[in-house]
Write an enzyme that holds these catalytic residues in place. Sequence first.
Site, PDB file in Angstrom:
ATOM      1  CD  GLU A 287     144.372 107.724  33.211  1.00 19.17           C
ATOM      2  OE1 GLU A 287     143.227 107.848  33.687  1.00 19.17           O
ATOM      3  OE2 GLU A 287     145.347 107.348  33.849  1.00 19.17           O
ATOM      4  CB  CYS A 321     137.630 112.904  30.847  1.00 21.88           C
ATOM      5  SG  CYS A 321     138.926 113.472  31.932  1.00 21.88           S
TER       6      CYS A 321
HETATM    7  P1  NAD Z   1     140.851 110.376  20.672  1.00 19.84           P
HETATM    8  O1  NAD Z   1     140.705 109.003  21.228  1.00 19.84           O
HETATM    9  O2  NAD Z   1     140.173 110.712  19.417  1.00 19.84           O
HETATM   10  O3  NAD Z   1     142.414 110.683  20.415  1.00 19.84           O
HETATM   11  C1  NAD Z   1     143.376 110.549  21.443  1.00 19.84           C
HETATM   12  C2  NAD Z   1     144.737 110.279  20.810  1.00 19.84           C
HETATM   13  O4  NAD Z   1     144.711 108.999  20.182  1.00 19.84           O
HETATM   14  C3  NAD Z   1     145.127 111.279  19.732  1.00 19.84           C
HETATM   15  O5  NAD Z   1     146.501 111.563  19.826  1.00 19.84           O
HETATM   16  C4  NAD Z   1     144.832 110.512  18.454  1.00 19.84           C
HETATM   17  O6  NAD Z   1     145.612 110.928  17.357  1.00 19.84           O
HETATM   18  C5  NAD Z   1     145.215 109.101  18.860  1.00 19.84           C
HETATM   19  N1  NAD Z   1     144.616 108.043  18.048  1.00 19.84           N
HETATM   20  C6  NAD Z   1     143.484 108.107  17.300  1.00 19.84           C
HETATM   21  N2  NAD Z   1     143.267 106.906  16.700  1.00 19.84           N
HETATM   22  C7  NAD Z   1     144.257 106.089  17.088  1.00 19.84           C
HETATM   23  C8  NAD Z   1     144.566 104.724  16.835  1.00 19.84           C
HETATM   24  N3  NAD Z   1     143.797 103.964  16.048  1.00 19.84           N
HETATM   25  N4  NAD Z   1     145.653 104.180  17.423  1.00 19.84           N
HETATM   26  C9  NAD Z   1     146.430 104.916  18.253  1.00 19.84           C
HETATM   27  N5  NAD Z   1     146.197 106.220  18.520  1.00 19.84           N
HETATM   28  C10 NAD Z   1     145.117 106.799  17.955  1.00 19.84           C
HETATM   29  O7  NAD Z   1     140.450 111.383  21.864  1.00 19.84           O
HETATM   30  P2  NAD Z   1     140.391 112.969  21.837  1.00 19.84           P
HETATM   31  O8  NAD Z   1     139.227 113.402  21.036  1.00 19.84           O
HETATM   32  O9  NAD Z   1     141.725 113.529  21.525  1.00 19.84           O
HETATM   33  O10 NAD Z   1     140.122 113.284  23.391  1.00 19.84           O
HETATM   34  C11 NAD Z   1     138.854 113.318  23.962  1.00 19.84           C
HETATM   35  C12 NAD Z   1     138.594 112.047  24.750  1.00 19.84           C
HETATM   36  O11 NAD Z   1     139.593 111.883  25.745  1.00 19.84           O
HETATM   37  C13 NAD Z   1     137.281 112.077  25.514  1.00 19.84           C
HETATM   38  O12 NAD Z   1     136.655 110.834  25.382  1.00 19.84           O
HETATM   39  C14 NAD Z   1     137.705 112.324  26.952  1.00 19.84           C
HETATM   40  O13 NAD Z   1     136.789 111.864  27.916  1.00 19.84           O
HETATM   41  C15 NAD Z   1     139.003 111.591  27.004  1.00 19.84           C
HETATM   42  N6  NAD Z   1     139.855 112.083  28.083  1.00 19.84           N
HETATM   43  C16 NAD Z   1     140.030 111.311  29.187  1.00 19.84           C
HETATM   44  C17 NAD Z   1     140.803 111.766  30.240  1.00 19.84           C
HETATM   45  C18 NAD Z   1     141.022 110.942  31.476  1.00 19.84           C
HETATM   46  O14 NAD Z   1     141.887 111.286  32.268  1.00 19.84           O
HETATM   47  N7  NAD Z   1     140.282 109.864  31.676  1.00 19.84           N
HETATM   48  C19 NAD Z   1     141.393 113.028  30.158  1.00 19.84           C
HETATM   49  C20 NAD Z   1     141.206 113.786  29.004  1.00 19.84           C
HETATM   50  C21 NAD Z   1     140.432 113.308  27.963  1.00 19.84           C
END
Ligand code: NAD
Length: 519
Positions: A287, A321
């Site tokens: 997502e 999001c």
């Molecule tokens: P992010 O992608 O920075 O981090 C998400 C998770 O991924 C964290 O736990 C992080 O530690 C982990 N992560 C980071 N690098 C990684 C890697 N290389 N490999 C594996 N895991 C890794 O996102 P964020 O800043 O925490 O959240 C905001 C984003 O999430 C926004 O883009 C938002 O639109 C999206 N979001 C989407 C939904 C949806 O349902 N579509 C819901 C909520 C948030």
Amino acid sequence: MLSPFKNEPLTDFSDSANVAVFEAALRHVRESLDRLQPMLIGGREVLTSDVFASVNPAAPHEVVARFPQGTTQHVDQAVEAAQCAFKAWSQTPAFERAGYLLRAAALMRRERHAFSAAMVIEAGKPWVEADADTAEAIDFMEYYARQIAAFEDASDRLVPRAGERGQFRYIALGVGAIISPWNFPVAIFTGMMSAAVVSGNTVVVKPSELTPYVAWMVVDLFRRCGLPAGVINFLTGPGAVVGGRMVEHPGTRFIAFTGSRHVGADIYAKAAVVHPGQRWLKRSILEMGGKDAIIVDASADLDEAAAGIVDSAFGFSGQKCSACSRVIAHADIYDAVLERVVDRTRALRVGMPEAGLDVDLGPVIDTRALNKVTSYVSIGRGESELVAGGSAVEMPDRGYFVEPTVFANASPDARIAQEEIFGPVVAFIRAGTFDEAITYANDTDYGLTGAVYAMDHQRLEQARREFHVGNLYLNRKCTGALVGVHPFGGFGMSGTDSKAGGPDYLMHFMQPQTITERL
Ligand code: NAD
């Protein structure tokens, strides 16, 4: 027999008794700040000397909790613990697995303000947003506990054949990697984890580095409910290291991720690689972000549209999001709706979320987010017209506050109209016709949420046919999806087309099996 699913009611903060209880919950969180908390591997608490701090984004000198900097070795241990627990857990009857979710939901309901208050302090959520986050987490557990029965035995969908007894059912996949974001730190974390676990999988879970404390509260809740050791293994630490190894470990069968497009696309590519010793193709349930639009037709009720835009754009400082980041308004009413939105935006109050109900916008989550918003404000000034907000809000000793910001006369292909900012910034785009508005709305890489305000029924019908988003709302705001009522998830670069809180979501965590017995 379970009662039919019902959404958890939100707390009525107009009742002063509820306000007093919430204030007490905030005081309680304050009394337990800055403690060292563990990871959990195979039921064992794991601490390390190398730790990191999670801080209050409204007052970053305040440490909420400290957690271990997990390593790839911890991932290997956690995957092994999850593998050991898998056989017994996957063979536990589905109704028993569901029972753990229901117990956890009941306990969270009883302690809901503790979760919400912790989110106010760790994620900077205003009270009402934090309360809705906790309610959604309870909903996920209650909903998936009810959904699992439909998958356990689906043999009634088979065509019968004489001389044979056919069975068709969905079984668990194996060990899952659950990786969650900070913006719905209780709901999304609980939702992905409980869907995986109720489906018979065991999991390694990793919350965002920015909100590990509330995630640990959820894991501890399941532990207090007696969930067997090894079913949920909890790791903390850097995303690229811990999350990266969880994705690439040959023992991981599937990945459920919610987060940014950049990280999601990287996980998608890495999950496609078959590593030595890996006996399956990994499944990724991803997502990702959004660039969500609200279309305002010439026939719309403009006051309703303006209220919906402001709510969708600036709720939780636009850090959803589903947040509205583009308004596409018909030229005939463009000025009138812009004026109403600007008036409402100027009336919003930015402040410390702990202060209570008078605060509409708290901080953004960290310095990176603040810098990103301010750099997009500079970009926006160059490519459109700033009509409200646009500045960081300076408060001594305080965190990352920024004004709700509105740009007018953006071109549909401007950067502020195409790229996810994930902060309180909305861009107005003028459309000559409704057809043009739909074209602009669809012209992004994303396809998560969208809304149309129109009184003309033909327009709404056209939007149903042509507005290509996973969650389309007609004459209401584009945020605030409810579990079971508005199954949630998007198209395009918003994800892999699944619907959290929907009737087929658990299928992503299972594989179908046919068993035929000759009689
Ligand atoms: P992010 O992608 O920075 O981090 C998400 C998770 O991924 C964290 O736990 C992080 O530690 C982990 N992560 C980071 N690098 C990684 C890697 N290389 N490999 C594996 N895991 C890794 O996102 P964020 O800043 O925490 O959240 C905001 C984003 O999430 C926004 O883009 C938002 O639109 C999206 N979001 C989407 C939904 C949806 O349902 N579509 C819901 C909520 C948030």
